[in-house]
Write an enzyme that holds these catalytic residues in place. Structure first.
Site, PDB file in Angstrom:
ATOM      1  N   GLU A 129     -11.903 -14.584  71.234  1.00  0.00           N
ATOM      2  CA  GLU A 129     -12.869 -13.635  71.814  1.00  0.00           C
ATOM      3  C   GLU A 129     -13.178 -13.991  73.265  1.00  0.00           C
ATOM      4  O   GLU A 129     -13.424 -13.120  74.092  1.00  0.00           O
ATOM      5  CB  GLU A 129     -14.172 -13.632  71.002  1.00  0.00           C
ATOM      6  CG  GLU A 129     -13.995 -13.337  69.528  1.00  0.00           C
ATOM      7  CD  GLU A 129     -13.620 -11.899  69.259  1.00  0.00           C
ATOM      8  OE1 GLU A 129     -12.449 -11.557  69.524  1.00  0.00           O
ATOM      9  OE2 GLU A 129     -14.461 -11.138  68.776  1.00  0.00           O
ATOM     10  N   THR A 182     -14.834  -4.791  76.654  1.00  0.00           N
ATOM     11  CA  THR A 182     -15.938  -5.696  76.316  1.00  0.00           C
ATOM     12  C   THR A 182     -16.506  -6.312  77.592  1.00  0.00           C
ATOM     13  O   THR A 182     -17.721  -6.466  77.733  1.00  0.00           O
ATOM     14  CB  THR A 182     -15.436  -6.783  75.346  1.00  0.00           C
ATOM     15  OG1 THR A 182     -14.957  -6.136  74.180  1.00  0.00           O
ATOM     16  CG2 THR A 182     -16.517  -7.758  74.952  1.00  0.00           C
TER      17      THR A 182
HETATM   18  N1  HSE Z   1     -21.260  -9.239  70.525  1.00  0.00           N
HETATM   19  C1  HSE Z   1     -20.186  -8.729  71.312  1.00  0.00           C
HETATM   20  C2  HSE Z   1     -20.735  -7.781  72.353  1.00  0.00           C
HETATM   21  C3  HSE Z   1     -19.216  -8.002  70.427  1.00  0.00           C
HETATM   22  O1  HSE Z   1     -21.544  -6.929  71.977  1.00  0.00           O
HETATM   23  O2  HSE Z   1     -20.376  -7.878  73.519  1.00  0.00           O
HETATM   24  C4  HSE Z   1     -18.039  -7.412  71.164  1.00  0.00           C
HETATM   25  O3  HSE Z   1     -16.896  -8.161  71.015  1.00  0.00           O
END
Ligand code: HSE
Length: 309
Positions: A129, A182
């Site tokens: 991530e 993101t």
């Molecule tokens: N928690 C993360 C965000 C999830 O909201 O940016 C997205 O990968």
């Protein structure tokens, strides 16, 4: 070389108020990877056979940092080969990258005789991530590996709690044909928030956790509000407030942005409501000339698993 096929489910991160600390597992949607290991050999390869477009460069694939973290901790030579066979469309907001990372580390751990705990696998998978959003958050990889609803109580030290999912609990998700990275969705967020907003947020996070622990779907619905992130991100989704009104009018317990978007999810206490909700979601985007994919199903207690050895 020993090989296994692994399924890891799609997930919804944040659940409204739980930015970066909560997520849940979807049933019926996910990635399938074939993973192979050969002890006392070296090398890592990742092949994409899914038909979905992914970066060809090994270093740009989320699976690579996740597996490197696992292999560094294992500290013995192992050759790993991964073939991505089925893939959630990247950028969907339902944990596409997390599903691949989760399946990869789960498979290698199984083939090596389970040297690592499921919680440790979450720590490895979340390195994938970081490649995309710059931050190693576990609110997608946690539920993708462990199943159910997951709370990350803390990152340093890492402390993850799995919560049970009530039986009468269904999701509706729409993935509109809009691109929101993101990185971009994180860049719009404020670095600091006023205390009044923080108070509202931790009240809701507490309510959400209590709702899952008590199996109280109404409390879950009441608590799934986001005073911090949703106001900044909803601008990426055309007429978001209108969509929310229509979805709640169909009997949804709550609606919010799935992870960093652009997908939107709603929760419902019966499948018929989830089906009505996806129809309303699809129409909302179609009326604005935007195509979409929808998913409806049960929230799942099952995380990553072997589908074929
Ligand atoms: N928690 C993360 C965000 C999830 O909201 O940016 C997205 O990968």
């Amino acid at each position: 070389m020993k090989r296994m096929k692994i399924f890891a489910p799609g997930t919804v991160a944040n659940l409204g108020c739980g930015f970066d600390v909560m997520g849940l597992t979807l049933d019926g949607v996910g990635d399938v990877l074939e993973v192979g290991v050969e002890p006392d050999a070296e090398g890592l390869s990742v092949r994409n056979e899914s038909g979905v477009s992914l970066p060809a460069d090994l270093e740009a694939n989320v699976v690579t940092p996740a597996l490197r973290a696992l292999l560094a901790a294992y500290a013995r030579p192992v050759r790993v080969e991964v073939a991505i066979l089925r893939k959630i469309v990247p950028g969907s907001g339902i944990g596409s990258s997390a599903a691949s990372s989760a399946a990869a580390v789960y498979g290698v751990n199984e083939l090596l005789g389970r040297p690592f705990s499921p919680e440790r696998l979450v720590e490895f998978a979340m390195q994938g991530e970081a490649l995309l959003g710059g931050v190693a958050h576990a609110d997608n990889v946690g539920p993708a590996l462990l199943g159910g609803v997951v709370l990350i109580r803390g990152y340093e030290p890492f402390d993850i709690v799995r919560l049970p999912v009530p039986d009468n609990f269904f999701y509706a998700v729409v993935h509109p044909d809009i691109v929101v990275s993101t990185k971009e969705a994180r860049a719009v967020l404020p670095r600091e928030i006023p205390l009044t907003q923080a108070v509202r947020q931790w009240g809701n996070v507490g309510g959400l956790v209590a709702g899952f622990a008590l199996r109280d779907v109404s409390l879950i619905g009441r608590s799934m509000h986001d005073a911090v992130v949703e106001p900044y991100r909803k601008g990426f989704i055309p007429d978001y407030d209108q969509l929310k009104d229509s979805v709640l009018a169909q009997g949804a317990l709550a609606m919010n942005i799935a992870g960093s978007g652009p997908s939107v999810f709603a929760l419902a206490s019966d499948y018929a409501a989830a089906e009505r909700i996806v129809a309303v979601m699809k129409r909302h985007f179609a009326d604005r000339g935007i195509g979409s994919r929808t998913y409806a199903g049960r929230v799942s207690n099952a995380g990553a698993r072997v589908v074929e050895s």
